[in-house]
Write a protein that holds these residues in place. Structure first.
Motif, PDB file in Angstrom:
ATOM      1  N   TRP A 158       0.806  -1.220   0.000  1.00  0.00           N
ATOM      2  CA  TRP A 158       0.000   0.000   0.000  1.00  0.00           C
ATOM      3  C   TRP A 158       0.842   1.274   0.000  1.00  0.00           C
ATOM      4  CZ3 TRP A 158      -4.404  -1.926  -1.275  1.00  0.00           C
ATOM      5  CH2 TRP A 158      -4.867  -3.121  -0.701  1.00  0.00           C
ATOM      6  N   MET A 159       2.120   1.189  -0.299  1.00  0.00           N
ATOM      7  CA  MET A 159       2.996   2.354  -0.224  1.00  0.00           C
ATOM      8  C   MET A 159       2.666   3.388  -1.302  1.00  0.00           C
ATOM      9  SD  MET A 159       7.173   2.398  -0.323  1.00  0.00           S
ATOM     10  CE  MET A 159       7.448   2.701  -2.065  1.00  0.00           C
ATOM     11  N   GLN A 160       2.550   4.647  -0.895  1.00  0.00           N
ATOM     12  CA  GLN A 160       2.349   5.780  -1.795  1.00  0.00           C
ATOM     13  C   GLN A 160       3.353   6.848  -1.391  1.00  0.00           C
ATOM     14  OE1 GLN A 160      -0.245   5.419  -4.096  1.00  0.00           O
ATOM     15  NE2 GLN A 160      -0.661   3.426  -3.163  1.00  0.00           N
ATOM     16  N   LYS A 161       4.373   7.080  -2.209  1.00  0.00           N
ATOM     17  CA  LYS A 161       5.378   8.065  -1.802  1.00  0.00           C
ATOM     18  C   LYS A 161       6.176   8.550  -3.001  1.00  0.00           C
ATOM     19  CE  LYS A 161       9.045   6.819   0.453  1.00  0.00           C
ATOM     20  NZ  LYS A 161       9.955   6.245   1.474  1.00  0.00           N
ATOM     21  N   GLN A 162       6.770   9.743  -2.833  1.00  0.00           N
ATOM     22  CA  GLN A 162       7.716  10.245  -3.813  1.00  0.00           C
ATOM     23  C   GLN A 162       9.096   9.726  -3.445  1.00  0.00           C
ATOM     24  OE1 GLN A 162       7.589  14.451  -4.579  1.00  0.00           O
ATOM     25  NE2 GLN A 162       9.289  14.390  -6.032  1.00  0.00           N
TER      26      GLN A 162
END
Length: 937
Positions: free
Chosen positions: A675-679
């Motif tokens: 579920w990772m959401q990152k820049q």
């Protein structure tokens, strides 16, 4: 009124061959075994004794509405036509045109003697709009509505094993309150779903609903009768390997009970398991009612995306990032009706095959067997209530509420359906009022209250699913809703600002996208229509959608607060050409597979996603160092990937001669958690020190080197083309270039014109362009010379002839225009080729023939997209040609020794007048102007 309605009532409330097969059936009158759609129309409510009545019926239009007076139902008139049921009249597969608003159907039936002791009904899956049925001239009943099934009993009038005459009158006059939807794309006139006879028990079921409860490992079953039982009835149910028995007491019209599901097998998108059910209802005296049904043990709810407080629609308590397509659910030959069951199955497989997890059946109550295939194959469905186009008066409200009740009753057991949408874009919900001496259309507060009441009605009828009050657009807002959805159509470059604004305005208590007096709660925020088709002035016509789509997908994945999107659309229809497939379901080609090895459209739908954001092309200087942002978006709970993934990075592309080169390969590690959401850390990139177009290829891999995702970004290195160069073999070469617009002569049989001030030049029909290359020095001592250019065929589009934009066409109601009439249009690459041939001569000497297979436009036309001005108009966006290299004959070089020039003529002969497009270094696929390379000895 059936017990189902009484129970819930409240006041104020690719497979084109299938088409060919059906056409053959119509043309050659094949046997009953070849009747269209022979399968039982409702696998979720199927009785064993039934007779399919699809096929040939006698047919007559009643233009003067005289059939009733002349008693056509009694056989007083011999009908002059034959219609192929269940295709609506006017649809090519019906075999009849659209000549009137009223028509009659007639045929003989024979009910088998084995059905004695049972009750016989005639059921019509759907007929638009007022349908009256007669048996041997005696009226059985009348139904009003266009989308849901209805039945009439024949039993008292039957003569078993003897032919009897069924007559059906359908009145489909336009009424502003009826739910017309987008039938302008092809009307559903008359019978448009399967008609059949069936034998039921003396007491029979009206509906049988299953409400799964996965948290408590059970399913709630509700059985409805058409009326209160006159005596006690017994319902026997075979479900999940066990048989249970339940009483329906006298005076009751329904019963609800729970059945435990041990070792429950959940319905998921990856494993869409269906529990099969057998039901038997009887009183121990007369014939019992027996039927088969099914359901999926699954749960629809709302949960937070793990690690965030962003609400998401959930399947079985796990968030789902929605990736849906708007499905107009139309067929070019059958309109509302598909030619075969296999075709409907293929529709679902097409969506699943490109990585979508759902569809939205748009303002049409879809055919049950298509929903069955969504159930069977694991594709989610948003189901729309069709709209009326008049005002929200009492008749319109009654019609909407009736159809809503009936569609929820019919489709309750389909696990694929996760939400009901009651209204779309406020269509039909505005009222004309006079303000300051002018009439205006207003979405009145009382109408908004009615819309909210319809939301509550749907929730009462079906508490197991989400309900959306109004799928909003164009400044309108929500009232009471389970989903905070919105529509938007924009060019690719405009999505960053828009999604940033949506993200900022999504929070509990926000008034954004809600009507006055209503505010956001914790509803999932999703896009429920997006794309570029309406994002350009006057729409796009047929155009390459892949470029803007790529930018849009990259941008959505930067904003995880937005819990999904819905692209317009699954397939083209009459005047919308932005489908993944054409109207006939043939393919369109994105060209992504040539941008990155292994890439396809599926990569833009991958749950594991890495991108550079909205910007997918960038102008840079030779040798420039740039920092490229990287964004990771992982919508999965996969735990088999470890903690680190590998990003393979490659910089390749084409130089000023269109030759393919690779400048750099490297790799880097990418952290992974579910579920990772990152820049991520940006990518430092040094661009080639030469004129070129360079593609940054990104391939994300697991520990075993398996590809998980592909993406790409392009860089246009701007600098003048070299005038001389050293070849790999050490020889020196002179490079001569001419801009496409600087032709020295041209003549075309149909038309010649330039694009964007001559970045590309076009000639239609037969004719020629001639280019003169002035040599810096006479070619004494020349070993060889080659002409190189990017050339494509050039079809003459309607817009190239007629500049009219047809502004008076009512697109929403199906006003029909040629897809290439729109000034923004340039047809996307598809299976239909537009070839041309070019004869190349140099200084009057024949040098060769070039066959150009097509006039393509797709993602490969990077330069044609990159140099489009950022306005809401397109000029041959995405178009490109083929790199052509033709050796110049020695005789031509000998002439050049005297003249000091090479005159290259590109001529399209009259025998194959497919036109010619000449691309320059800022248009098409290659950074290449028409060029001559002269190699010195």
């Amino acid at each position: 009124m059936s017990s189902y309605l009484q129970h819930h009532s409240k006041p104020n409330f690719r497979v084109w061959i299938n088409t060919l097969f059906i056409c053959c059936c119509v043309s050659f009158g094949l046997s009953a075994q070849s009747i269209p759609l022979p399968e039982h129309p409702r696998p979720d409510f199927e009785r064993p004794d039934w007779i399919n009545l699809n096929g040939s019926w006698a047919f007559e239009f009643d233009k003067n509405d005289q059939g009733l007076a002349q008693k056509w139902m009694n056989g007083a008139r011999k009908f002059s036509k034959t219609i192929n049921v269940p295709f609506p009249w006017g649809a090519p597969l019906s075999g009849v045109g659209d000549e009137a608003d009223i028509a009659w159907y007639q045929r003989e039936i024979k009910v088998p003697a084995a059905w004695k002791g049972k009750r016989t009904f005639l059921t019509i899956g759907a007929s638009d709009w007022e349908t009256t049925v007669y048996l041997d001239g005696k009226e059985l009943g009348k139904h009003q509505g266009g989308y849901t099934p209805f039945s009439f009993e024949l039993t008292p009038l039957l003569k078993y094993d003897s032919p009897q005459r069924i007559s059906i009158r359908v009145d489909d006059k336009r009424r502003q309150f009826t739910l017309y939807g987008k039938q302008g794309y092809g009307n559903a006139r008359g019978i448009w779903q399967t008609i059949y006879l069936e034998a039921r028990g003396q007491n029979h079921l009206d509906a049988l609903h299953f409400a799964p409860d996965i948290d408590n490992k059970k399913v709630a079953v509700t059985a409805y009768l058409p009326a209160a039982a006159s005596s006690e009835l017994q319902l026997e149910l075979k479900l999940a390997g066990k048989t249970t028995s339940h009483k329906i007491v006298a005076g009751s019209s329904s019963v609800t009970f729970d059945v435990a599901i041990e070792n429950q097998h959940l319905w998921t998108l990856e494993d869409p398991y269906l529990y099969e059910v057998e039901a038997k209802l009887g009183d121990g005296k007369g014939a019992a009612d027996v039927l088969k049904s099914y359901f999926g043990q699954r749960k629809i709810s709302v949960v937070d995306l793990p690690g965030t407080d962003y609400p998401y629609i959930a399947l079985n308590n796990e968030p789902v990032y929605l990736q849906l397509a708007l499905d107009q659910s139309y067929h070019p030959e059958g309109f509302y009706t598909f030619p075969s069951d296999e075709f409907m199955k293929e529709e679902i497989l097409l969506a699943r095959g490109i990585g979508l997890n759902g569809i939205r059946t748009h303002i049409k109550v879809d055919i049950p067997r298509k929903l069955y295939w969504a159930d069977k194959l694991g594709v989610l469905v948003m189901a729309d209530l069709p709209n009326f186009w008049g005002e929200p008066d009492a008749n319109a409200q009654k019609e909407s509420e009736y159809t809503l009740r009936e569609m929820l009753k019919r489709d309750f057991n389909h696990p694929a359906i996760f939400s009901w949408i009651t209204f779309n874009e406020t269509w039909g919900l505005t009222t004309k009022v006079e303000e300051n001496g002018k009439q205006q259309s207003k979405y009145l507060p009382e109408t908004q209250k009615w819309v909210a009441s319809v939301y509550r009605l749907a929730k009462q009828l079906d508490p197991t699913r989400l309900v959306e009050d109004n799928s909003i657009c164009c400044g309108r807002g929500h009232t009471e809703t389970d989903i905070n959805s919105w529509h938007e159509y924009l060019p690719g470059w405009a999505w960053e600002e828009h999604l940033k604004n949506i993200d900022a305005n999504t929070y509990p208590g926000s008034k954004h996208h809600f009507e006055a007096g209503y505010v956001q709660g914790r509803q999932p925020n999703i896009n429920s229509e997006c794309g570029n088709v309406w994002g350009y002035d006057g729409s796009t016509g047929d155009v390459d959608w892949s470029w803007d789509y790529h930018r849009m997908m990259n941008t959505f994945r930067k904003y995880p607060k937005i819990a999904g999107w819905l692209y317009t659309e699954h397939h083209d229809v009459i005047n919308e050409w932005n489908g993944y497939w054409k109207f006939d379901r043939t393919n369109k080609y994105t060209g992504l597979e040539e941008m990155v090895e292994g890439m396809s459209l599926n990569d833009l739908h991958s749950m594991i996603y890495i991108s550079t954001g909205n910007e997918i092309s960038k102008t840079v200087q030779p040798g420039e160092s740039v920092k490229i942002p990287l964004y990771a978006s992982f919508y999965t709970n996969r735990k088999d990937l470890g903690k680190t993934l590998t990003l393979q990075i490659k910089l390749y592309g084409y130089d000023a001669l269109g030759q393919k080169k690779t400048w750099m390969t490297t790799q880097r590690s990418v952290p992974y958690t579910p579920w990772m959401q990152k820049q991520l850390d940006s990518l430092d990139l040094q661009l080639p020190n030469e004129k070129c177009i360079a593609h940054l290829s990104l391939t994300l891999q697991d520990a075993l080197g398996n590809d998980l995702h592909h993406n790409v970004m392009s860089f246009v290195v701007e600098t003048p083309a070299p005038k001389a160069m050293t070849l790999p073999n050490g020889k020196s070469a002179q490079v001569l270039t001419v801009a496409p617009k600087d032709f020295s002569a041209a003549k075309w049989s149909k038309k010649q014109w330039n694009v964007l001030d001559g970045l590309k030049v076009n000639g239609a029909g037969s004719g020629f362009f001639e280019y003169t290359f002035k040599m810096a020095e006479k070619p004494t001592g020349t070993e060889a010379a080659t002409f190189i250019a990017e050339l494509g065929a050039k079809q003459l589009l309607v817009k190239d002839i007629d500049k009219s934009t047809n502004v008076n066409v009512d697109y929403m109601l199906g006003g029909k225009v040629d897809p290439s009439l729109n000034p923004n249009a340039y047809p996307m690459t598809d299976e239909y080729l537009s070839p041309s041939t070019v004869n190349v001569t140099v200084n009057g000497v024949f040098a060769g023939r070039v066959d150009l297979s097509d006039d393509p436009a797709d993602h490969r036309g990077v330069l044609s997209w990159h140099y489009q001005p950022k306005v809401r108009k397109l000029q041959e966006a995405g178009s490109y040609g083929y790199r052509v290299a033709v050796n110049i004959p020695p005789q031509a070089l000998n002439i050049a020794k005297v003249s000091g020039e090479l005159v290259v003529r590109l001529e399209v002969p009259e025998a194959m007048p497919g036109g010619l497009a000449v691309y320059g270094d800022k248009f098409g696929r290659y950074p290449l102007n028409p060029t001559v390379v002269v190699v010195k000895e």
